[in-house]
Design a protein around this motif. Structure first.
Motif, PDB file in Angstrom:
ATOM      1  N   THR A   1       0.833  -1.202   0.000  1.00  0.00           N
ATOM      2  CA  THR A   1       0.000   0.000   0.000  1.00  0.00           C
ATOM      3  C   THR A   1       0.864   1.246   0.000  1.00  0.00           C
ATOM      4  N   PHE A   2       0.551   2.166  -0.907  1.00  0.00           N
ATOM      5  CA  PHE A   2       1.274   3.440  -0.985  1.00  0.00           C
ATOM      6  C   PHE A   2       0.264   4.572  -0.749  1.00  0.00           C
ATOM      7  N   GLY A   3       0.776   5.758  -0.373  1.00  0.00           N
ATOM      8  CA  GLY A   3      -0.094   6.939  -0.348  1.00  0.00           C
ATOM      9  C   GLY A   3      -0.791   7.181   0.968  1.00  0.00           C
ATOM     10  N   CYS A   4      -2.003   7.723   0.871  1.00  0.00           N
ATOM     11  CA  CYS A   4      -2.667   8.308   2.041  1.00  0.00           C
ATOM     12  C   CYS A   4      -3.531   7.293   2.795  1.00  0.00           C
ATOM     13  N   GLN A   5      -4.193   7.791   3.833  1.00  0.00           N
ATOM     14  CA  GLN A   5      -5.056   6.949   4.670  1.00  0.00           C
ATOM     15  C   GLN A   5      -6.195   6.332   3.877  1.00  0.00           C
ATOM     16  N   MET A   6      -6.608   7.014   2.797  1.00  0.00           N
ATOM     17  CA  MET A   6      -7.693   6.475   1.980  1.00  0.00           C
ATOM     18  C   MET A   6      -7.251   5.128   1.387  1.00  0.00           C
ATOM     19  N   ASN A   7      -5.997   5.078   0.934  1.00  0.00           N
ATOM     20  CA  ASN A   7      -5.488   3.813   0.403  1.00  0.00           C
ATOM     21  C   ASN A   7      -5.300   2.777   1.504  1.00  0.00           C
ATOM     22  N   VAL A   8      -4.860   3.231   2.666  1.00  0.00           N
ATOM     23  CA  VAL A   8      -4.686   2.294   3.787  1.00  0.00           C
ATOM     24  C   VAL A   8      -6.044   1.669   4.113  1.00  0.00           C
TER      25      VAL A   8
ATOM     26  N   ASN B   1      -1.461  -1.324  -4.214  1.00  0.00           N
ATOM     27  CA  ASN B   1      -2.452  -0.248  -4.091  1.00  0.00           C
ATOM     28  C   ASN B   1      -1.678   1.068  -4.147  1.00  0.00           C
ATOM     29  N   THR B   2      -1.805   1.758  -5.278  1.00  0.00           N
ATOM     30  CA  THR B   2      -0.825   2.795  -5.633  1.00  0.00           C
ATOM     31  C   THR B   2      -1.294   4.229  -5.389  1.00  0.00           C
ATOM     32  N   CYS B   3      -0.322   5.143  -5.369  1.00  0.00           N
ATOM     33  CA  CYS B   3      -0.561   6.581  -5.147  1.00  0.00           C
ATOM     34  C   CYS B   3       0.097   7.365  -6.267  1.00  0.00           C
ATOM     35  N   SER B   4      -0.586   8.417  -6.742  1.00  0.00           N
ATOM     36  CA  SER B   4       0.023   9.198  -7.827  1.00  0.00           C
ATOM     37  C   SER B   4       0.183  10.669  -7.443  1.00  0.00           C
ATOM     38  N   ILE B   5       0.354  10.941  -6.161  1.00  0.00           N
ATOM     39  CA  ILE B   5       0.366  12.331  -5.718  1.00  0.00           C
ATOM     40  C   ILE B   5       1.598  13.089  -6.239  1.00  0.00           C
ATOM     41  N   ARG B   6       2.714  12.390  -6.344  1.00  0.00           N
ATOM     42  CA  ARG B   6       3.930  13.094  -6.756  1.00  0.00           C
ATOM     43  C   ARG B   6       4.436  12.642  -8.125  1.00  0.00           C
TER      44      ARG B   6
ATOM     45  N   GLY C   1      -5.768   1.381  -7.043  1.00  0.00           N
ATOM     46  CA  GLY C   1      -5.488   2.707  -6.491  1.00  0.00           C
ATOM     47  C   GLY C   1      -5.345   3.773  -7.563  1.00  0.00           C
ATOM     48  N   CYS C   2      -4.644   4.843  -7.221  1.00  0.00           N
ATOM     49  CA  CYS C   2      -4.693   6.071  -8.023  1.00  0.00           C
ATOM     50  C   CYS C   2      -3.901   5.997  -9.327  1.00  0.00           C
ATOM     51  N   VAL C   3      -2.765   5.288  -9.326  1.00  0.00           N
ATOM     52  CA  VAL C   3      -2.034   5.126 -10.594  1.00  0.00           C
ATOM     53  C   VAL C   3      -2.839   4.223 -11.525  1.00  0.00           C
TER      54      VAL C   3
ATOM     55  N   CYS D   1      -2.998  19.560  -7.743  1.00  0.00           N
ATOM     56  CA  CYS D   1      -3.357  18.266  -7.148  1.00  0.00           C
ATOM     57  C   CYS D   1      -4.027  17.296  -8.118  1.00  0.00           C
ATOM     58  N   ILE D   2      -3.591  16.059  -8.059  1.00  0.00           N
ATOM     59  CA  ILE D   2      -4.112  15.013  -8.940  1.00  0.00           C
ATOM     60  C   ILE D   2      -5.354  14.320  -8.354  1.00  0.00           C
ATOM     61  N   VAL D   3      -5.564  14.508  -7.031  1.00  0.00           N
ATOM     62  CA  VAL D   3      -6.599  13.723  -6.344  1.00  0.00           C
ATOM     63  C   VAL D   3      -7.993  13.828  -6.991  1.00  0.00           C
ATOM     64  N   PRO D   4      -8.476  15.037  -7.323  1.00  0.00           N
ATOM     65  CA  PRO D   4      -9.815  15.090  -7.946  1.00  0.00           C
ATOM     66  C   PRO D   4      -9.882  14.295  -9.253  1.00  0.00           C
ATOM     67  N   HIS D   5      -8.735  14.154  -9.924  1.00  0.00           N
ATOM     68  CA  HIS D   5      -8.704  13.431 -11.200  1.00  0.00           C
ATOM     69  C   HIS D   5      -8.703  11.918 -10.997  1.00  0.00           C
ATOM     70  N   VAL D   6      -8.151  11.461  -9.885  1.00  0.00           N
ATOM     71  CA  VAL D   6      -8.056  10.007  -9.682  1.00  0.00           C
ATOM     72  C   VAL D   6      -9.066   9.457  -8.681  1.00  0.00           C
ATOM     73  N   ARG D   7      -9.676  10.339  -7.900  1.00  0.00           N
ATOM     74  CA  ARG D   7     -10.673   9.886  -6.915  1.00  0.00           C
ATOM     75  C   ARG D   7     -12.082  10.302  -7.295  1.00  0.00           C
ATOM     76  N   GLY D   8     -12.172  11.165  -8.314  1.00  0.00           N
ATOM     77  CA  GLY D   8     -13.496  11.548  -8.796  1.00  0.00           C
ATOM     78  C   GLY D   8     -14.178  12.591  -7.940  1.00  0.00           C
TER      79      GLY D   8
ATOM     80  N   GLY E   1     -11.929  11.259   4.937  1.00  0.00           N
ATOM     81  CA  GLY E   1     -12.359  11.734   3.627  1.00  0.00           C
ATOM     82  C   GLY E   1     -11.323  12.703   3.092  1.00  0.00           C
ATOM     83  N   GLN E   2     -11.342  12.966   1.770  1.00  0.00           N
ATOM     84  CA  GLN E   2     -10.368  13.910   1.210  1.00  0.00           C
ATOM     85  C   GLN E   2     -10.612  15.313   1.743  1.00  0.00           C
ATOM     86  N   ASN E   3     -11.860  15.623   2.017  1.00  0.00           N
ATOM     87  CA  ASN E   3     -12.184  16.941   2.564  1.00  0.00           C
ATOM     88  C   ASN E   3     -13.452  16.789   3.394  1.00  0.00           C
TER      89      ASN E   3
HETATM   90 FE1  F3S Z   1      -4.193   9.296  -1.627  1.00  0.00          FE
HETATM   91 FE2  F3S Z   1      -2.142   9.321  -3.250  1.00  0.00          FE
HETATM   92 FE3  F3S Z   1      -4.491   8.731  -4.185  1.00  0.00          FE
HETATM   93  S1  F3S Z   1      -2.473  10.704  -1.590  1.00  0.00           S
HETATM   94  S2  F3S Z   1      -5.938   9.803  -2.910  1.00  0.00           S
HETATM   95  S3  F3S Z   1      -3.340   7.551  -2.668  1.00  0.00           S
HETATM   96  S4  F3S Z   1      -2.996  10.007  -5.186  1.00  0.00           S
END
Ligand code: F3S
Ligand code: SAH
Ligand code: SF4
Length: 441
Positions: free
Chosen positions: A11-18, A48-53, A83-85, A166-173, A202-204
């Protein structure tokens, strides 16, 4: 007898991915996979991937290379990317890495069992459709509670803010809230399983709600969850400063279970940069929210995120960020060098700040914050904090817990105290943790 199949999950990225990964473990259990920490044992590998950076995609492809060679040794190995990637790359991922069997996006967990069963029959699949319906939160069972003291509960997903970087709105909808009844139901089930603390996720979270007359907003939701018996402490993350309402601020004064901590990312201390980032508040407005929160809840701890080197950030702008952290006195700060993400608004801005300059600013910011963090931790010495005991410390010879302000704390005591709130006199304030003695039991 059938040997249990093994799942290796990274698991990579934020708590949402965790949190999604906890659900993935439960879903895979449902079709016969036990989790393993050893990739060599695995029959199924999921990332479970993250694309924030920047370079997130390349890093995923690089990482997949390792599993490609494992698959050569063990042709039955199933490799999946979520995940996001995965959301961003979709079909392209299968073309670039044909040894991958399944690609599942951020809204597609409910299809995962079927996709993996298909892969067992040699079928490749991709699912990255967005499902803009609150039903998607409850299309499959919640993550199983394996006891534990503290758990995350998703209350909303997605983001409509479109901060320029920020990429989040593009990958999380788009932003979607989960019904308050379902949230309370899940919290009650966790409490019944012995969980003491929940973090609403939540993201926000501040923009939670169905925006219909009479429907609960986030402040209402906090009050509903606080009523669940057995839950002793309540947290939430993440907050957008523009959406912190007076009603939400009042919760910190009025809900005793609400922990005195807020993660409130400022991103920059400069109005020009904040405007370029499309953050929707000024430095003064941010500081007003901080003051109102401190008024409502003296002793509240702030943590935040900060980006350095955003396009247009000159030395004077950066100095304003340095001043902001001194003014807020964050307990902790996560700081990042700006990196352009494809498809975001800022990706089209000329990136004037030199790489070496960005690095130098990051180092200055982090050095200043380190001092603030240490001074704050030292300021707790001699005082008493309510600590929720989570379990044994990493060294095994003491207990680990967190103060209401979310400071990591180590103390001696009976391991049976896990899950209990105890009063702790703080004896030492170090860079990354507090040490203390339990006063009463
Ligand atoms: Fe979180 Fe990374 Fe996706 S920070 S919402 S796992 S781009
Ligand atoms: N929804 C949360 C988290 C967003 S991602 C929020 O709004 O706070 C977590 C952090 O990553 C952000 O707060 C931001 O500081 C950082 N970040 C996001 N995109 C970035 C980028 N392109 N470059 C550098 N840092 C970024
Ligand atoms: Fe990204 Fe901004 Fe949404 Fe946070 S609020 S997820 S930083 S777009």
């Amino acid at each position: 007898m059938n040997k249990a199949k093994k799942l290796y999950l990274e698991t990579f990225g934020c708590q949402m991915n965790v949190s999604d990964s906890e659900k993935i473990v439960t879903l895979m259990k449902g079709i016969g996979y036990q989790q393993t920490a050893d990739p060599v044992e695995a029959d199924l590998v999921l990332l479970n991937t993250c694309s924030i950076r920047a370079t997130a995609e390349q890093r995923v492809y690089g990482h997949l290379g390792k599993f490609k060679s494992m698959k050569k040794q063990k042709p039955g190995l199933i490799i999946g990317v979520g995940g996001c990637v995965a959301q961003q790359e979709g079909e392209r991922l299968l073309r670039k890495a044909p040894f991958v069997s399944l690609v599942f996006g951020t809204h597609n967990l409910h299809l995962l069992q079927k996709m993996v069963s298909g892969a067992e029959q040699g079928k490749q699949s991709v699912a990255t459709d967005f499902l803009d319906d609150e039903k998607r939160f409850d299309l499959f069972p919640h993550a199983e509670s394996e006891g534990g003291v503290s758990r995350f509960v998703t209350v909303m997903q997605g983001c409509d803010n479109f901060c320029a970087y920020c990429i989040v709105p593009h990958v999380r909808g788009r932003e979607i809230s989960r019904s308050a009844d379902k949230v309370v139901e899940e919290v009650a089930a966790l409490a019944a399983a012995g969980v003491t603390e929940v973090t609403l996720l939540g993201q926000n979270v501040n923009s939670y709600g169905f925006k219909e007359p009479g429907a609960p907003d986030f402040a209402d939701l906090l009050r509903l969850v606080a009523q669940v018996e057995g839950i002793e402490r309540l947290r939430f993350t993440t907050s957008h400063p523009k959406d912190i309402s007076p009603r939400l601020i009042a919760c910190f004064a009025e809900i005793p279970k609400l922990a005195p901590h807020i993660h409130l990312p400022a991103q920059s201390g400069s109005d020009a940069v904040l405007q370029g980032m499309n953050r929707g508040y000024t430095r003064v407005q941010y500081l007003e929210k901080v003051r109102a929160l401190r008024d409502a809840c003296p002793g509240i701890q702030f943590t935040g995120d900060m980006i350095v080197g955003f396009p247009g950030e000159d030395e004077a702008c950066f100095e304003q960020t340095m001043e902001l952290i001194e003014e807020v006195q964050y307990a902790d700060l996560f700081s990042f060098i700006y990196s352009a993400r494809p498809g975001t608004k800022a990706a089209g801005f000329p990136d004037e700040v030199r790489r070496a300059e960005k690095q130098a600013r990051l180092e200055r910011l982090q050095a200043a914050q380190k001092k603030i963090t240490l001074a704050r931790n030292e300021s707790f010495v001699g005082g008493v904090q309510r600590v929720l005991v989570e379990g044994p410390s990493s060294t095994g010879d003491a207990l680990f817990g967190r103060t209401g302000g979310n400071r990591a704390t180590v103390m001696n005591g009976d391991p049976a105290l896990a899950g209990r709130l105890v009063e702790v006199r703080i004896t030492e304030g170090l860079q990354t943790l507090l040490k203390g003695e339990i006063l009463d039991v």
